[in-house]
Design a protein around this motif. Structure first.
Motif, PDB file in Angstrom:
ATOM      1  N   LEU A   1      35.937  21.675  43.566  1.00  0.00           N
ATOM      2  CA  LEU A   1      37.108  21.961  44.044  1.00  0.00           C
ATOM      3  C   LEU A   1      37.772  23.089  43.489  1.00  0.00           C
ATOM      4  N   MET A   2      37.476  23.875  42.782  1.00  0.00           N
ATOM      5  CA  MET A   2      38.274  25.019  42.423  1.00  0.00           C
ATOM      6  C   MET A   2      37.672  26.207  43.448  1.00  0.00           C
ATOM      7  N   ARG A   3      36.405  26.004  43.585  1.00  0.00           N
ATOM      8  CA  ARG A   3      35.909  26.874  44.720  1.00  0.00           C
ATOM      9  C   ARG A   3      36.666  27.082  45.844  1.00  0.00           C
ATOM     10  N   ASN A   4      36.786  25.439  46.812  1.00  0.00           N
ATOM     11  CA  ASN A   4      38.243  25.099  47.725  1.00  0.00           C
ATOM     12  C   ASN A   4      39.475  25.772  48.006  1.00  0.00           C
ATOM     13  N   LEU A   5      40.295  25.657  46.377  1.00  0.00           N
ATOM     14  CA  LEU A   5      40.877  26.058  46.258  1.00  0.00           C
ATOM     15  C   LEU A   5      41.351  27.497  46.447  1.00  0.00           C
ATOM     16  N   ASN A   6      40.643  27.714  45.418  1.00  0.00           N
ATOM     17  CA  ASN A   6      40.900  29.555  44.871  1.00  0.00           C
ATOM     18  C   ASN A   6      40.060  30.499  46.460  1.00  0.00           C
ATOM     19  N   GLU A   7      38.972  30.109  47.214  1.00  0.00           N
ATOM     20  CA  GLU A   7      39.182  30.690  47.974  1.00  0.00           C
ATOM     21  C   GLU A   7      40.337  30.678  49.558  1.00  0.00           C
ATOM     22  N   TYR A   8      40.589  29.533  49.808  1.00  0.00           N
ATOM     23  CA  TYR A   8      41.904  29.092  50.598  1.00  0.00           C
ATOM     24  C   TYR A   8      42.304  30.133  50.355  1.00  0.00           C
ATOM     25  N   ILE A   9      43.136  30.068  49.032  1.00  0.00           N
ATOM     26  CA  ILE A   9      44.141  31.174  48.855  1.00  0.00           C
ATOM     27  C   ILE A   9      44.150  32.640  48.833  1.00  0.00           C
ATOM     28  N   ALA A  10      42.770  32.401  48.327  1.00  0.00           N
ATOM     29  CA  ALA A  10      42.352  34.075  48.723  1.00  0.00           C
ATOM     30  C   ALA A  10      42.713  34.384  50.024  1.00  0.00           C
ATOM     31  N   ARG A  11      42.387  34.026  50.606  1.00  0.00           N
ATOM     32  CA  ARG A  11      41.730  34.357  52.262  1.00  0.00           C
ATOM     33  C   ARG A  11      42.940  34.407  52.758  1.00  0.00           C
ATOM     34  N   LYS A  12      43.895  33.592  53.053  1.00  0.00           N
ATOM     35  CA  LYS A  12      44.988  33.654  52.913  1.00  0.00           C
ATOM     36  C   LYS A  12      46.718  34.488  52.725  1.00  0.00           C
ATOM     37  N   ALA A  13      45.773  34.376  51.156  1.00  0.00           N
ATOM     38  CA  ALA A  13      46.903  35.984  50.448  1.00  0.00           C
ATOM     39  C   ALA A  13      46.310  37.505  50.774  1.00  0.00           C
ATOM     40  N   ASN A  14      45.325  37.365  50.948  1.00  0.00           N
ATOM     41  CA  ASN A  14      44.896  38.566  51.010  1.00  0.00           C
ATOM     42  C   ASN A  14      45.055  39.195  52.967  1.00  0.00           C
ATOM     43  N   GLN A  15      44.976  38.193  53.488  1.00  0.00           N
ATOM     44  CA  GLN A  15      44.824  38.215  55.356  1.00  0.00           C
ATOM     45  C   GLN A  15      46.869  38.682  55.566  1.00  0.00           C
ATOM     46  N   GLU A  16      47.297  37.766  54.277  1.00  0.00           N
ATOM     47  CA  GLU A  16      49.110  38.412  54.646  1.00  0.00           C
ATOM     48  C   GLU A  16      49.346  39.476  53.823  1.00  0.00           C
ATOM     49  N   ASP A  17      48.379  40.320  53.356  1.00  0.00           N
ATOM     50  CA  ASP A  17      48.772  41.605  52.163  1.00  0.00           C
ATOM     51  C   ASP A  17      47.969  42.686  52.922  1.00  0.00           C
ATOM     52  N   ASN A  18      47.354  41.776  54.083  1.00  0.00           N
ATOM     53  CA  ASN A  18      46.629  43.474  54.385  1.00  0.00           C
ATOM     54  C   ASN A  18      45.864  43.794  53.661  1.00  0.00           C
ATOM     55  N   CYS A  19      44.702  43.515  53.170  1.00  0.00           N
ATOM     56  CA  CYS A  19      43.773  43.709  51.793  1.00  0.00           C
ATOM     57  C   CYS A  19      42.442  42.981  52.329  1.00  0.00           C
ATOM     58  N   LYS A  20      41.710  43.717  51.473  1.00  0.00           N
ATOM     59  CA  LYS A  20      40.486  43.210  50.964  1.00  0.00           C
ATOM     60  C   LYS A  20      39.820  42.608  49.784  1.00  0.00           C
ATOM     61  N   GLY A  21      38.823  42.128  49.713  1.00  0.00           N
ATOM     62  CA  GLY A  21      38.660  42.037  48.232  1.00  0.00           C
ATOM     63  C   GLY A  21      38.891  40.303  47.277  1.00  0.00           C
ATOM     64  N   ARG A  22      38.240  40.950  46.066  1.00  0.00           N
ATOM     65  CA  ARG A  22      39.421  39.920  44.772  1.00  0.00           C
ATOM     66  C   ARG A  22      40.055  40.016  44.791  1.00  0.00           C
ATOM     67  N   PHE A  23      40.841  38.211  44.786  1.00  0.00           N
ATOM     68  CA  PHE A  23      42.040  38.018  44.511  1.00  0.00           C
ATOM     69  C   PHE A  23      42.612  37.674  43.047  1.00  0.00           C
ATOM     70  N   TRP A  24      40.999  36.288  42.324  1.00  0.00           N
ATOM     71  CA  TRP A  24      41.615  35.721  41.246  1.00  0.00           C
ATOM     72  C   TRP A  24      40.564  37.162  40.190  1.00  0.00           C
ATOM     73  N   GLU A  25      40.981  36.251  38.942  1.00  0.00           N
ATOM     74  CA  GLU A  25      40.825  37.307  38.292  1.00  0.00           C
ATOM     75  C   GLU A  25      39.490  36.427  37.122  1.00  0.00           C
ATOM     76  N   GLY A  26      38.137  36.127  37.845  1.00  0.00           N
ATOM     77  CA  GLY A  26      36.910  35.701  37.923  1.00  0.00           C
ATOM     78  C   GLY A  26      37.238  34.143  38.003  1.00  0.00           C
ATOM     79  N   ARG A  27      35.951  33.636  37.140  1.00  0.00           N
ATOM     80  CA  ARG A  27      36.147  32.330  36.797  1.00  0.00           C
ATOM     81  C   ARG A  27      36.881  31.517  36.522  1.00  0.00           C
ATOM     82  N   PHE A  28      37.666  30.566  37.593  1.00  0.00           N
ATOM     83  CA  PHE A  28      38.608  29.835  36.282  1.00  0.00           C
ATOM     84  C   PHE A  28      38.115  29.437  34.686  1.00  0.00           C
TER      85      PHE A  28
END
Length: 332
Positions: A139-166
């Motif tokens: 569940l968390m993998r699907n949620l965090n990956e989706y938000i990270a990809r969308k936020a990084n695309q909006e911020d025009n950057c790459k790399g980790r968005f979340w602080e390690g594991r939930f």
């Protein structure tokens, strides 16, 4: 050494878990960046919509949530029995709402498998999907990956968005569940973002008060029914399959009154006679306020009585649960 997620979850002890994910460095999930003056408020709706979309698919119910500026909280109930009750067709339908099909399963669906071995292999894949659809990590993998990809695309950057594991915290009894839910729902009030829970948008208590479902319920057409927040079942809990064993009106009153005390920025007092739920919980005014303000900071891994913590430690291959001494005075 970091433990695997399987060693931090024991469904035989509890189905309720408090989950937290935090952004890395100065990345903003939501809110306004004081340095760049850029607003990320619109991402709160991303979070709520994706949470509700995923929990419609997974055999996991949301009891409480709060989306903050650089982290979010979820209190969830893992409904493993629901997943076991799904047909193989149901499992495929749900999994394929998230991922591409497997060739063997596709041939099984079409009835074109070459023989018994292929059929068994396809059914084994579906069994694995069934297990994953009641798994917190997936569940968390699907949620965090989706938000990270969308936020990084909006911020025009790459790399980790979340602080390690939930982070996950097992809630071992009804007192722990309700206290954690209140702690989560009061996050915006405690952070002085709003004056009351009635104004705390993007929290479960706001949704319950205003009867406001997420936008995904209006936009997304799924081949299965939408799930509301996990319900309060009051005195019917002995006869109900699942639900929070308190009255919704009592809970809302408790959280609203607690929010007033917290927001007043001074020592407050709750009228125990006007809040019968405190008597049900066996908590004093001071104990409840301590839980509502420090639940996430003071307790870790699991919350419950000493006996419950001991059983949870044994089932998760731990020697003990940290913080058990601090819990002993309140959770008895």
């Amino acid at each position: 050494m970091t433990q695997s997620r399987r060693q931090q979850v024991s469904l035989q002890d509890t189905r309720y878990y408090h989950l937290i994910s935090r952004c890395v460095r100065r990345a903003y999930l939501c809110g306004e960046d004081a340095y760049s003056k850029q607003s990320f408020e619109h991402r709160r709706q991303w979070m709520v919509d994706k949470i509700r979309f995923l929990t419609n698919i997974f055999a996991i119910d949301v009891a409480a949530y709060a989306v903050m500026s650089n982290h979010y909280h979820l209190v969830v109930y893992v409904d493993e029995e629901a997943a076991l009750g799904w047909s193989n067709k149901d499992v495929c339908q749900r999994w394929l709402a998230l991922y591409n099909n497997h060739p063997l399963v596709e041939r099984w669906q079409q009835g074109t498998n070459s023989g018994e071995a292929e059929t068994e292999a396809a059914l084994a894949i579906i069994a694995k999907w069934r297990q994953r659809l009641s798994d917190l990590s997936w569940l968390m993998r699907n949620l965090n990956e989706y938000i990270a990809r969308k936020a990084n695309q909006e911020d025009n950057c790459k790399g980790r968005f979340w602080e390690g594991r939930f982070k996950s915290q097992a809630l071992l009894d009804e007192k722990a569940v309700l206290a954690c839910m209140a702690y989560v729902d009061l996050n915006p009030v405690r952070a002085k973002m709003v004056n009351s829970v009635q104004q705390s948008q993007f929290t479960s208590v706001y949704e319950r008060i205003h009867d406001k479902a997420s936008e995904v319920d209006k936009k997304q057409q799924l081949p299965f029914s939408h799930k509301p927040l996990l319900g309060f079942i009051g005195n019917e809990h002995k006869h109900a399959v699942k639900g929070i064993a308190f009255s919704l009106s009592d809970y809302l009153t408790l959280v609203q009154e607690t929010g007033k005390v917290i927001r007043a920025d001074k020592a407050g007092h709750l009228d125990a006679q006007a809040l019968p739920i405190l008597n049900q919980l066996g908590l004093s005014n001071s104990q409840w306020l301590e839980l509502a303000q420090r639940f996430g900071k003071q307790y870790h891994q699991a919350v419950g009585t000493i006996d419950e913590l001991s059983a949870f430690a044994m089932h998760t291959n731990k020697k003990w649960i940290s913080g058990h001494r601090q819990q002993a005075t309140i959770f008895r």
